[in-house]
Write a protein that holds these residues in place. Structure first.
Motif, PDB file in Angstrom:
ATOM      1  N   LEU A 104      -1.786  34.826  16.432  1.00  0.00           N
ATOM      2  CA  LEU A 104      -0.511  34.109  16.449  1.00  0.00           C
ATOM      3  C   LEU A 104       0.186  34.283  15.107  1.00  0.00           C
ATOM      4  CD1 LEU A 104      -1.473  30.679  18.071  1.00  0.00           C
ATOM      5  CD2 LEU A 104      -0.243  32.570  19.121  1.00  0.00           C
ATOM      6  N   ALA A 105       1.523  34.338  15.141  1.00  0.00           N
ATOM      7  CA  ALA A 105       2.287  34.413  13.899  1.00  0.00           C
ATOM      8  C   ALA A 105       2.061  33.108  13.130  1.00  0.00           C
ATOM      9  CB  ALA A 105       3.769  34.584  14.216  1.00  0.00           C
ATOM     10  N   ARG A 106       2.197  33.213  11.803  1.00  0.00           N
ATOM     11  CA  ARG A 106       1.903  32.060  10.935  1.00  0.00           C
ATOM     12  C   ARG A 106       2.724  30.824  11.324  1.00  0.00           C
ATOM     13  NH1 ARG A 106       3.361  29.661   6.192  1.00  0.00           N
ATOM     14  NH2 ARG A 106       5.339  30.743   6.211  1.00  0.00           N
TER      15      ARG A 106
ATOM     16  N   LEU B 236       1.526  27.098  12.692  1.00  0.00           N
ATOM     17  CA  LEU B 236       1.899  25.829  12.064  1.00  0.00           C
ATOM     18  C   LEU B 236       2.621  24.910  13.054  1.00  0.00           C
ATOM     19  CD1 LEU B 236       3.205  27.104   8.610  1.00  0.00           C
ATOM     20  CD2 LEU B 236       1.093  25.847   9.046  1.00  0.00           C
ATOM     21  N   SER B 237       3.588  25.486  13.789  1.00  0.00           N
ATOM     22  CA  SER B 237       4.350  24.626  14.688  1.00  0.00           C
ATOM     23  C   SER B 237       3.480  24.164  15.848  1.00  0.00           C
ATOM     24  CB  SER B 237       5.634  25.293  15.157  1.00  0.00           C
ATOM     25  OG  SER B 237       5.330  26.430  15.922  1.00  0.00           O
ATOM     26  N   ALA B 238       2.511  24.997  16.235  1.00  0.00           N
ATOM     27  CA  ALA B 238       1.605  24.596  17.311  1.00  0.00           C
ATOM     28  C   ALA B 238       0.836  23.346  16.895  1.00  0.00           C
ATOM     29  CB  ALA B 238       0.640  25.734  17.630  1.00  0.00           C
TER      30      ALA B 238
ATOM     31  N   THR C 200      13.054  31.730  16.775  1.00  0.00           N
ATOM     32  CA  THR C 200      12.958  32.983  16.006  1.00  0.00           C
ATOM     33  C   THR C 200      11.786  33.812  16.543  1.00  0.00           C
ATOM     34  OG1 THR C 200      11.353  32.380  14.305  1.00  0.00           O
ATOM     35  CG2 THR C 200      13.599  31.606  13.962  1.00  0.00           C
ATOM     36  N   ASP C 201      11.763  35.068  16.167  1.00  0.00           N
ATOM     37  CA  ASP C 201      10.656  35.932  16.612  1.00  0.00           C
ATOM     38  C   ASP C 201       9.324  35.403  16.117  1.00  0.00           C
ATOM     39  OD1 ASP C 201      12.442  37.496  17.877  1.00  0.00           O
ATOM     40  OD2 ASP C 201      12.536  39.048  16.311  1.00  0.00           O
ATOM     41  N   ALA C 202       9.364  34.753  14.942  1.00  0.00           N
ATOM     42  CA  ALA C 202       8.110  34.260  14.358  1.00  0.00           C
ATOM     43  C   ALA C 202       7.692  32.922  14.956  1.00  0.00           C
ATOM     44  CB  ALA C 202       8.283  34.114  12.847  1.00  0.00           C
ATOM     45  N   GLY C 203       8.570  32.315  15.745  1.00  0.00           N
ATOM     46  CA  GLY C 203       8.255  31.002  16.313  1.00  0.00           C
ATOM     47  C   GLY C 203       9.385  30.030  16.060  1.00  0.00           C
TER      48      GLY C 203
END
Ligand code: CAO
Length: 561
Positions: free
Chosen positions: A338-340, A344-346, A433-436
């Motif tokens: 998973l992206a950083r 974090l948001s997860a 965003t692409d990163a989340g």
């Protein structure tokens, strides 16, 4: 302060018993009755405790050694206050062991005698030089199903704590002893209808033979949290749940699982003191015996889970860990990290989901006029270099709602008994965003015009997508808006971002027939989904808030009132 010897005491009909654990080293200070070693024969696990308080000057045995009554375990320099009593219990030389260390005897599996086919009397085994030993715990009742080696009772003399396990698996038909009774070798503890035989039951003494003991030498376990673990043979692991709950709380004690757990009386006592369910603890001792260190590890893991929580492992809040499933058994798979930001948001959404009792209030706003106004001004905004989207209007309407409903612009204090009202108006906006998902914050929304908000929104969302936001730009929000209007959908239930108390979800506006003045007219309707923290905002207030938003977006002039 001469060094005294601590010897293997009379531990019943055992000799050449293997040392499976050495719990002290030279230089250790020990308390009287603190377990020093654990012995295990094929019939019993025993703890040998110290006969006095003092300093261990030498340890004479190692793990794997075979010992018998009278063998020297260690030398101890007895602390002054204990000298007298120590003299009573420890010999000065390697002579007779009969005055040696008090034993923490844990009777080995079942002192059983076969009373009839399928039915056995479980008797108090040979537990060494003890008689009239008090029953301090009765761990089973008539009707219970027990596993072979599952502890049935705990005995305690002034020199030892012993558990008497069952000699076989089966059903207890009667319990013949009660707490407080004094028992001696050969006394019947319980009768058992055997449902499964095993090596151990096969080893059970003949009907008239002395029952087998599982001596576990060592005085009444007085293990302190830091004391050496005091493993004592208990039952096998059948029925035990070995997965430590990764949740944030210690689970309530399941008495059945607790009594079945494989742990010494001292360890059981320690577990009781901490409220730990032994049935949940994974033992790392021999034959999965639970050691004091295992309880410490379990408590540490539980506390850690409670305070951190994570997506992959424990989520906190008593939520079980994500199961580890081998999906390749069902078809081809690929594992990607998973992206950083997503990690974090997860974590954050999971925490908020657990922390906040959410309710979502749905409503809709007639934005026909607002949209006409937006279209009329879109070009002007474009000339100034930014895009005028519906979100800028919603920001303004929400700022008005935050002012009209002070509880909406609040946070619960950590004590849960106070509400902190904020006299500023910062609103976070969800940016895909692409990163989340990112939540940049627009500041002082109440003080800014719609054009300025639209411009800032364009700037902050493009910087979010480019990964150029500073941490400070994502802090301090009073409220959030998550707009999926540009994407689609009719409604959703956004998750409140703690410590905020509400979030507005906005879905795609659609033209709807609306009954007005006796006829249906086409109106552009915007779906609103307000999720709120029910600890702070009740349902009626939430409905008033969405009414307010609906009115404000329906007629922007009301924002001027
Ligand atoms: N109904 C109908 N159309 C809408 C709309 C709505 N509620 N909201 C926006 N639109 C339209 C816009 O007008 C625009 O159309 P035009 O180009 O024709 O004007 C188009 O949808 C795209 O808008 P936008 O996305 O560029 O701008 P925005 O201000 O609506 O949204 C932003 C900005 C950053 C919030 C958005 O790009 C975004 O990332 N949204 C996703 C948020 C999200 O993921 N939320 C879920 C969080 S929980 O997982």
């Amino acid at each position: 302060m001469a060094a005294q010897e601590i010897k293997v005491p009379d531990i019943g009909d055992f000799d050449a018993v293997e040392v499976i654990e050495v719990l002290v080293t030279a230089g250790d200070s020990v308390e009287e009755e603190q377990p020093l070693i654990t012995l295990e024969s094929d019939k019993a696990t025993l703890e040998v405790p110290s006969s006095a308080s003092g300093k261990i000057t030498a340890v004479k045995i190692s793990e794997g050694d075979k010992v018998a009554e009278g063998d020297v375990i260690a030398l101890i320099e007895v602390a002054a206050a204990d000298s007298d009593s120590a003299d009573d219990t420890a010999t000065e030389d390697t002579g007779a062991a009969d005055t040696g260390a008090a034993a923490d005897v844990e009777p080995a599996p079942a002192a059983a005698t076969t009373a009839s086919a399928g039915s056995q009397d479980i008797k108090v085994p040979d537990i060494g030089d003890f008689d009239a030993v008090e029953v301090i715990e009765v761990l089973v009742a008539a009707g219970d199903s027990v596993e072979e080696e599952q502890p049935l009772i705990t005995l305690e003399s002034d020199k030892a704590t012993l558990e008497v396990p069952s000699s076989a698996s089966g059903k207890i038909t009667a319990v013949k002893v009660s707490e407080g009774d004094k028992v001696a070798e050969g006394d019947v503890i319980a009768t058992l209808t055997v449902t499964a035989t095993s090596d151990a039951s096969a080893r059970a003494p003949q009907p008239d033979a002395a029952p087998q003991a599982t001596p576990e030498p060592a005085p009444a376990a007085s293990a302190t949290p830091d004391a050496a673990p005091a493993p004592i043979t208990a039952g096998p692991q059948q029925g035990r749940q070995t997965q430590a709950p990764a949740g944030s709380q210690l689970t309530p004690v399941n008495e059945k699982a607790f009594s079945k757990a494989h742990a010494a009386p001292g360890v059981r006592k320690y577990a009781r003191e901490l409220g730990v369910d032994l049935g949940q603890v994974t033992g790392t001792g021999r034959k999965q015996r639970i050691l004091a260190a295992d309880i410490n590890a379990y408590v540490k893991a539980t506390v850690k889970a409670a305070t951190s929580g994570s997506m992959a492992g424990s989520a906190g809040g008593g939520v079980p860990a994500q199961p580890d499933i081998d999906f390749s058994q069902f078809g081809e798979i690929e594992t990607v990290e998973l992206a950083r930001i997503r990690k974090l948001s997860a974590k954050a959404v999971h925490k908020n989901w657990l922390l906040i009792p959410h309710v979502t209030q749905f409503d809709s706003a007639d934005i026909t006029d607002m949209e006409a106004f937006r279209q009329a001004n879109k070009e002007r905004a474009a000339q100034q270099g930014f895009k005028l989207t519906p979100l800028a209007f919603m920001l303004k309407a929400c700022a008005a709602a935050l002012k009209a409903f002070p509880d909406l612009n609040s946070s619960l204090a950590a004590d849960g008994e106070h509400l902190i009202h904020k006299h500023y108006c910062h609103i976070a906006v969800a940016v895909d965003t692409d990163a989340g998902l990112m939540m940049p914050v627009l500041r002082d929304v109440d003080k800014k015009g719609i054009f300025q908000l639209a411009e800032e929104l364009g700037d902050i969302s493009s910087r979010a997508r480019a990964g150029k936001l500073k941490a400070a730009e994502m802090q301090g929000a009073c409220f959030s808006i998550s707009s999926l209007g540009g994407v689609g959908g009719t409604a959703f239930t956004p998750i409140v971002n703690s410590p905020e108390v509400a979030i507005l979800g906005v879905s795609r506006s659609t033209m709807q027939p609306v009954w007005q003045n006796g006829e249906f007219v086409p109106r552009l309707m915007l779906p609103l989904s307000l999720s709120y923290d029910h600890r702070v905002i009740d349902g009626a207030k939430a409905a008033r808030i969405t009414n307010f938003l609906s009115r404000a977006l329906g007629d922007l002039r009301t924002l001027l009132l």
